[in-house]
Design an enzyme around this catalytic site. Structure first.
Site, PDB file in Angstrom:
ATOM      1  N   LYS A 176       0.544  -1.622  -0.263  1.00 40.13           N
ATOM      2  CA  LYS A 176       0.372  -0.160   0.015  1.00 40.13           C
ATOM      3  C   LYS A 176       1.001   1.632  -0.416  1.00 40.13           C
ATOM      4  O   LYS A 176       0.662   2.142  -0.636  1.00 40.13           O
ATOM      5  CB  LYS A 176      -0.892  -0.020   1.378  1.00 40.13           C
ATOM      6  CG  LYS A 176      -1.834   1.383   1.529  1.00 40.13           C
ATOM      7  CD  LYS A 176      -2.884   0.883   0.125  1.00 40.13           C
ATOM      8  CE  LYS A 176      -3.516   2.481   0.646  1.00 40.13           C
ATOM      9  NZ  LYS A 176      -4.457   2.944  -0.417  1.00 40.13           N
ATOM     10  N   LYS A 244      -0.691  11.575   4.963  1.00 40.24           N
ATOM     11  CA  LYS A 244       0.244  10.548   5.941  1.00 40.24           C
ATOM     12  C   LYS A 244       0.447   9.307   5.775  1.00 40.24           C
ATOM     13  O   LYS A 244       1.411   9.253   6.341  1.00 40.24           O
ATOM     14  CB  LYS A 244      -2.041   9.852   6.877  1.00 40.24           C
ATOM     15  CG  LYS A 244      -1.456   8.967   8.002  1.00 40.24           C
ATOM     16  CD  LYS A 244      -2.634   8.059   7.902  1.00 40.24           C
ATOM     17  CE  LYS A 244      -3.319   7.539   6.535  1.00 40.24           C
ATOM     18  NZ  LYS A 244      -3.353   6.314   7.219  1.00 40.24           N
TER      19      LYS A 244
END
Ligand code: NAD
Length: 305
Positions: A176, A244
């Site tokens: 990811k 983030k």
């Protein structure tokens, strides 16, 4: 039977439709999230198959598999720990399936702590956004043992289309992070190309059309092309979430001694967008940042010196 119920913690933009898809696929769900009203809404929609829990501990007491869909590493740590945490209620043989996007390094630490209690772990972050969550077409990249992945697979089938077991615990989060690096740097590259081309007098829509036919073709231009051209930065995927995620990539890179110079640069651009009030815009708003640097808005009439 607790084993037959699926626990679900975190009913946000992604988690709420995912929990609904689990119910639609015939799973019984016991849910907890910070805002009680969201759990009550879910229970009201399926009173025979959805139940509310008062804490993460209660979720784990009532379900053999607990799915997490939370913002970041600290929140995942929070719901696992403490007297009211998942680990206080989980039994040996329970399974945590963390579908949040968090740090692979933290993931491996948390999975080890779970293993000490006989609790399995699959990290299974997703891509596909809120539309994929609603339509059950998410791409799911899972890390964990073969056995734990096989146990989580029926749940993944209710949530997504592309389901890939990418390696051991932590590997899902690693993949990811790789995905988020490519998407961010592609948005930045497309923004630079559009500002250059437009400033030098070529129509930006034409640039996208022609580039889409060659080696420069990419999914960002296909899916976000209209957003760039119309300066429509309605999310989509928010700058603050992507920021983030680049933080996770950079932290992981530091851990493994890998230099990511361009990820670091784009991370700073996203930081700047947050600082000037654009953190809640779609990540394609990176175009604005490159436009600001050139003092040129794409598609604006050509300027003459
Ligand atoms: P969100 O902020 O909408 O939802 C998070 C939910 O968790 C909220 O309902 C919040 O109340 C709940 N929560 C937070 N702390 C909690 C706690 N301590 N205990 C219980 N509940 C708590 O976020 P989202 O957009 O649903 O994203 C969730 C995850 O999925 C993130 O890691 C994000 O990066 C990832 N993701 C999001 C998208 C997207 O398009 N939004 C796409 C892919 C991946």
């Amino acid at each position: 039977m607790p084993e037959d119920r699926v626990g679900f913690i975190g009913l946000g933009v992604m988690g709420a439709p995912m929990a609904r898809n689990l119910l639609a696929a015939g799973h019984d769900v016991v849910a907890f999230t910070r805002t009680r009203a969201k759990v009550d809404d879910l229970v009201a929609e399926a009173p025979d198959h959805a139940a509310a829990a008062g804490s993460p501990r209660e979720v784990a007491e009532q379900a053999g598999v607990v799915v997490l869909m939370l913002p970041d590493s600290p929140q995942v740590q929070d719901v696992l720990d403490g007297d009211d945490g998942v680990l206080a209620g989980a039994r040996s043989g329970s399974l945590v399936v963390d579908m949040s996007t968090i740090s692979p390094v933290v993931t491996r630490e948390l999975a080890e702590r779970c293993a000490e209690q006989g609790v399995g772990w699959v990290d299974a972050p997703v891509s596909g956004g809120d539309v994929g969550a609603r339509e059950a077409t998410l791409s799911i990249m899972a890390g964990g043992s073969e056995e734990d992945f096989a146990r989580a697979r029926p749940l993944f089938e209710a949530l997504g289309k592309t389901i890939v077991h990418v390696g051991p615990v932590g590997a899902g989060q690693v993949v990811k992070a790789c995905n988020q690096v490519v998407v961010a740097l592609t948005i930045e590259a497309v923004s630079e190309a559009l500002v250059l081309g437009s400033r030098a007098g070529v129509d930006p829509a034409t640039i996208i059309e022609v580039l889409s036919g060659g080696l420069a073709a990419n999914k960002v231009m296909e899916v976000r092309g209209r957003n760039f051209l119309e300066h429509d930065f309605t999310p989509g995927f928010r700058v603050e979430l992507h920021h983030k995620d680049l933080g996770i990539a950079l932290q992981t890179a530091r851990e493994y001694g890998v230099a990511l110079p361009n990820t670091a640069a784009v991370d700073q651009m996203l930081q700047a967008l947050r600082a000037n009030g654009r953190g809640d815009r779609d990540h394609s708003v990176l175009l604005n940042h490159i436009e600001d640097l050139a003092q040129h808005t794409i598609g604006a009439p050509p300027e003459h010196d």
